[in-house]
Design an enzyme around this catalytic site. Sequence first.
Site, short mmCIF file in Angstrom:
data_model
loop_
_atom_site.label_atom_id
_atom_site.label_comp_id
_atom_site.label_asym_id
_atom_site.label_seq_id
_atom_site.Cartn_x
_atom_site.Cartn_y
_atom_site.Cartn_z
CG MET A 1 -5.06 -3.22 0.94
SD MET A 1 -6.34 -3.70 -0.22
CE MET A 1 -7.58 -2.47 0.16
CB CYS A 2 0.65 -5.55 0.31
SG CYS A 2 0.20 -4.56 -1.14
CB VAL A 3 0.14 -7.51 5.46
CG1 VAL A 3 0.29 -8.55 6.56
CG2 VAL A 3 1.20 -6.42 5.60
CB THR B 1 2.30 -11.24 1.19
OG1 THR B 1 2.47 -10.23 0.18
CG2 THR B 1 3.61 -11.98 1.38
#
Length: 186
Positions: free
Chosen positions: A112-114, A117
């Site tokens: 998700m966020c890793v 990003t």
Amino acid sequence: MVVDVQQGFLDASWGATANYPGCETNVERLLQAWVERGLPVVVVRHDSGKPDSPLHPAHPGNALIAPVADTPADLLVTKRVNSAFYGSPDLEAWLRAAGIDQIVVCGIQTNMCVETTARMGGNLGFDVVVALDATRTFDLCGPDGTVVPAATLMQVTATNLHGGGFARIASTDALLAELSPSLTAR
């Protein structure tokens, strides 16, 4: 760059994880190496806009987990979406002003966020490295009801980032071996 290593992700409601507690141990190793060498540390915190989320700023789950909470960051980015590049303050502007062209990403959740990003960092022209064993995620239910195990999601994320040219995937040990003992960036 340490992404969303927060108390709320310790909640059992997230389900099974792939490499917990190995993630936090490896995050700590990376932070220690960066601080010892005077390299810049960016911490990212997810401030959920959903009042019932454990990551909402009004809940204890919003707090960072040690050692992230105990490490002085050069920049704290808060965000409400998956990418740290859509947070505040402006991460891209800060990195460019500091002359930083390579970022090492670790944290929660791998897929998700890793991953988001890392993809955006690659798209913006940064040399992105993801320390895969310093990330973790949770089993995820697909639209057909099939549950995809966390370990598979991590493998797919590594494949997406590597195969798509967004980031290089490395282990914590490999990254630490690459650091010169005398290297300082500040």
